[in-house]
Motif scaffolding. Structure first.
Motif, PDB file in Angstrom:
ATOM      1  N   MET A   1      32.362 -21.730   6.710  1.00 43.39           N
ATOM      2  CA  MET A   1      31.353 -21.413   5.772  1.00 43.39           C
ATOM      3  C   MET A   1      30.579 -20.104   6.854  1.00 43.39           C
ATOM      4  N   SER A   2      29.274 -19.256   6.049  1.00 46.38           N
ATOM      5  CA  SER A   2      28.542 -18.162   6.786  1.00 46.38           C
ATOM      6  C   SER A   2      27.334 -18.296   6.558  1.00 46.38           C
ATOM      7  N   ALA A   3      26.614 -18.391   7.165  1.00 47.25           N
ATOM      8  CA  ALA A   3      25.640 -18.908   7.127  1.00 47.25           C
ATOM      9  C   ALA A   3      24.524 -17.542   7.244  1.00 47.25           C
ATOM     10  N   ARG A   4      22.930 -16.928   6.499  1.00 50.52           N
ATOM     11  CA  ARG A   4      21.991 -15.996   6.623  1.00 50.52           C
ATOM     12  C   ARG A   4      21.052 -16.153   6.536  1.00 50.52           C
ATOM     13  N   PHE A   5      20.195 -15.682   7.982  1.00 52.35           N
ATOM     14  CA  PHE A   5      19.120 -15.799   8.531  1.00 52.35           C
ATOM     15  C   PHE A   5      18.329 -14.620   8.186  1.00 52.35           C
ATOM     16  N   THR A   6      17.074 -14.945   7.955  1.00 54.60           N
ATOM     17  CA  THR A   6      16.219 -14.091   7.370  1.00 54.60           C
ATOM     18  C   THR A   6      15.081 -14.076   8.795  1.00 54.60           C
ATOM     19  N   PHE A   7      13.895 -13.407   9.138  1.00 51.33           N
ATOM     20  CA  PHE A   7      13.159 -14.429  10.022  1.00 51.33           C
ATOM     21  C   PHE A   7      11.985 -13.179   9.669  1.00 51.33           C
ATOM     22  N   ARG A   8      11.388 -13.095   8.734  1.00 46.88           N
ATOM     23  CA  ARG A   8      10.580 -12.352   8.523  1.00 46.88           C
ATOM     24  C   ARG A   8       9.008 -12.481   9.607  1.00 46.88           C
ATOM     25  N   GLY A   9       8.096 -11.087   9.772  1.00 47.95           N
ATOM     26  CA  GLY A   9       7.569 -11.001  10.432  1.00 47.95           C
ATOM     27  C   GLY A   9       7.195  -9.914  11.039  1.00 47.95           C
ATOM     28  N   SER A  10       6.500  -9.128  11.261  1.00 45.93           N
ATOM     29  CA  SER A  10       5.716  -7.770  11.185  1.00 45.93           C
ATOM     30  C   SER A  10       7.173  -7.056  11.539  1.00 45.93           C
ATOM     31  N   SER A  11       8.260  -7.296  11.736  1.00 46.23           N
ATOM     32  CA  SER A  11       9.755  -6.910  11.654  1.00 46.23           C
ATOM     33  C   SER A  11      10.735  -8.000  10.779  1.00 46.23           C
ATOM     34  N   GLU A  12      11.046  -6.840   9.946  1.00 48.99           N
ATOM     35  CA  GLU A  12      12.645  -8.188   9.616  1.00 48.99           C
ATOM     36  C   GLU A  12      13.773  -8.537  10.443  1.00 48.99           C
ATOM     37  N   THR A  13      14.226  -9.230  10.560  1.00 50.52           N
ATOM     38  CA  THR A  13      15.258  -9.317  11.526  1.00 50.52           C
ATOM     39  C   THR A  13      16.062  -9.885  10.236  1.00 50.52           C
ATOM     40  N   ASN A  14      17.655  -9.842   9.906  1.00 53.66           N
ATOM     41  CA  ASN A  14      18.845 -10.938   9.248  1.00 53.66           C
ATOM     42  C   ASN A  14      19.592 -11.064  10.553  1.00 53.66           C
ATOM     43  N   VAL A  15      20.118 -12.002   9.808  1.00 52.99           N
ATOM     44  CA  VAL A  15      21.400 -12.388  11.115  1.00 52.99           C
ATOM     45  C   VAL A  15      22.554 -13.693  10.351  1.00 52.99           C
ATOM     46  N   LEU A  16      23.739 -13.427  10.852  1.00 48.99           N
ATOM     47  CA  LEU A  16      24.582 -13.201   9.878  1.00 48.99           C
ATOM     48  C   LEU A  16      25.207 -14.329  10.673  1.00 48.99           C
ATOM     49  N   MET A  17      25.501 -15.609  10.899  1.00 43.74           N
ATOM     50  CA  MET A  17      26.648 -16.336  11.278  1.00 43.74           C
ATOM     51  C   MET A  17      27.740 -16.344  10.446  1.00 43.74           C
ATOM     52  N   ASP A  18      29.078 -16.095  11.014  1.00 51.83           N
ATOM     53  CA  ASP A  18      30.161 -15.856  10.323  1.00 51.83           C
ATOM     54  C   ASP A  18      31.466 -16.989  10.573  1.00 51.83           C
ATOM     55  N   PHE A  19      31.255 -18.460  10.238  1.00 49.48           N
ATOM     56  CA  PHE A  19      31.490 -19.396  11.020  1.00 49.48           C
ATOM     57  C   PHE A  19      33.158 -19.263   9.869  1.00 49.48           C
ATOM     58  N   THR A  20      33.115 -18.362   9.396  1.00 44.05           N
ATOM     59  CA  THR A  20      34.625 -19.075   8.181  1.00 44.05           C
ATOM     60  C   THR A  20      36.406 -18.286   9.010  1.00 44.05           C
ATOM     61  N   LYS A  21      35.564 -17.798  10.046  1.00 44.60           N
ATOM     62  CA  LYS A  21      37.149 -17.115  10.713  1.00 44.60           C
ATOM     63  C   LYS A  21      37.177 -16.969  12.366  1.00 44.60           C
ATOM     64  N   SER A  22      38.385 -17.115  12.872  1.00 48.80           N
ATOM     65  CA  SER A  22      38.142 -17.455  14.064  1.00 48.80           C
ATOM     66  C   SER A  22      39.170 -16.386  14.913  1.00 48.80           C
ATOM     67  N   PRO A  23      38.074 -15.481  15.861  1.00 53.26           N
ATOM     68  CA  PRO A  23      36.300 -16.620  16.433  1.00 53.26           C
ATOM     69  C   PRO A  23      34.983 -15.881  15.587  1.00 53.26           C
ATOM     70  N   ALA A  24      34.196 -16.540  15.883  1.00 52.48           N
ATOM     71  CA  ALA A  24      33.457 -17.169  14.913  1.00 52.48           C
ATOM     72  C   ALA A  24      32.893 -15.729  14.820  1.00 52.48           C
ATOM     73  N   GLN A  25      31.905 -15.040  14.776  1.00 53.59           N
ATOM     74  CA  GLN A  25      31.184 -14.205  14.717  1.00 53.59           C
ATOM     75  C   GLN A  25      29.666 -13.914  14.437  1.00 53.59           C
ATOM     76  N   VAL A  26      29.115 -14.226  14.806  1.00 60.24           N
ATOM     77  CA  VAL A  26      27.301 -13.593  14.689  1.00 60.24           C
ATOM     78  C   VAL A  26      26.649 -12.459  15.172  1.00 60.24           C
ATOM     79  N   SER A  27      25.953 -11.837  13.410  1.00 65.36           N
ATOM     80  CA  SER A  27      26.014 -10.565  13.839  1.00 65.36           C
ATOM     81  C   SER A  27      24.957 -10.427  13.270  1.00 65.36           C
ATOM     82  N   ILE A  28      24.091  -9.295  14.010  1.00 67.30           N
ATOM     83  CA  ILE A  28      22.409  -8.839  13.535  1.00 67.30           C
ATOM     84  C   ILE A  28      22.993  -7.300  12.463  1.00 67.30           C
ATOM     85  N   GLU A  29      22.589  -7.720  11.200  1.00 65.26           N
ATOM     86  CA  GLU A  29      22.502  -6.533  10.483  1.00 65.26           C
ATOM     87  C   GLU A  29      21.609  -6.526   9.134  1.00 65.26           C
ATOM     88  N   ASN A  30      21.595  -5.752   8.855  1.00 64.23           N
ATOM     89  CA  ASN A  30      20.770  -5.083   7.467  1.00 64.23           C
ATOM     90  C   ASN A  30      20.360  -6.055   6.471  1.00 64.23           C
TER      91      ASN A  30
END
Length: 221
Positions: free
Chosen positions: A36-65
């Motif tokens: 599965m993959s999980a997208r987290f949005t962390f809110r604050g004075s600047s918003e950050t989005n992180v995508l944890m992609d464990f649908t593939k191997s190797p897994a990838q965690v990326s900071i994206e839009n």
């Protein structure tokens, strides 16, 4: 801390999740090998989005839009997530107060929620590695936002904020070697002898042991 301003919690949280790439096999066990993959949005004075992609191997965690859809989606204020990862607030309480907004299939969330059980120990270590507040390994040592997010400072390994003595370097190598050997032994036992052994149970007990050995002053930093 001196030398740089304290990074926003959104930056700290994002870099923490990024480090989970280096713990892929452990994370997969905790998630019951559910792809599965999980997208987290962390809110604050600047918003950050992180995508944890464990649908593939190797897994990838990326900071994206934040435009990439995940199997599940979670949005939360960075300061509140910081408290959750420090085990000062329960994720269930945050959900009940609508501070943590979730979207996606229930079964997928049931696979990722166990990560919150092991997060406090790892998160405190991450704060120590980046020189955050009273968690810092050495007073006055800190990393800037640019250092933390550059991707060059660490790649799943501890950040060498302080100079180790020869004995400490030797001890670190020995302990790392023992940890590898223990992991290999547990893997052999699980897949070749005790095939009904729960690796999640083993990791949970290790997490509990680490938590029990953590001094109160570190937990309350």
């Amino acid at each position: 801390m001196t030398g740089s301003a304290t990074p926003e919690t959104t930056v700290i949280l994002s870099s923490f999740l990024k480090r989970l790439e280096g713990l892929e096999e452990i994370v997969r066990i905790v998630m019951s090998h559910y792809r599965m993959s999980a997208r987290f949005t962390f809110r604050g004075s600047s918003e950050t989005n992180v995508l944890m992609d464990f649908t593939k191997s190797p897994a990838q965690v990326s900071i994206e839009n934040g435009t990439t859809a995940g199997t599940v989606y979670a949005a939360i204020d960075g300061d509140i997530m910081h408290e959750v990862f420090l085990d000062r607030k329960k994720a269930g309480v945050a959900v009940g107060r609508r501070e943590l907004l979730l979207k996606g299939p229930v079964i997928a969330f049931s696979k990722i929620i166990p990560l919150f059980d092991i997060a406090p120990v790892l998160y405190r270590e991450h704060l120590a590695d980046i020189g955050y507040g009273n968690f810092s390994r050495q007073v006055g040592t800190a990393l800037s936002k640019e250092d933390i997010m550059s991707g060059q400072v660490f790649k799943g390994d501890p950040i060498p904020l302080v100079e180790m003595s020869g004995l400490e370097k030797f001890g670190s190598k020995v302990i790392n070697g023992l940890a590898y050997g223990m992991g290999y032994l547990v893997g052999l036992l699980r897949y070749r002898l005790f095939k009904k052994l729960s690796l999640f149970g083993v990791l949970s007990e290790m997490s509990r042991g680490l938590e029990a050995a953590t001094p109160p002053e570190v937990k309350d930093a």
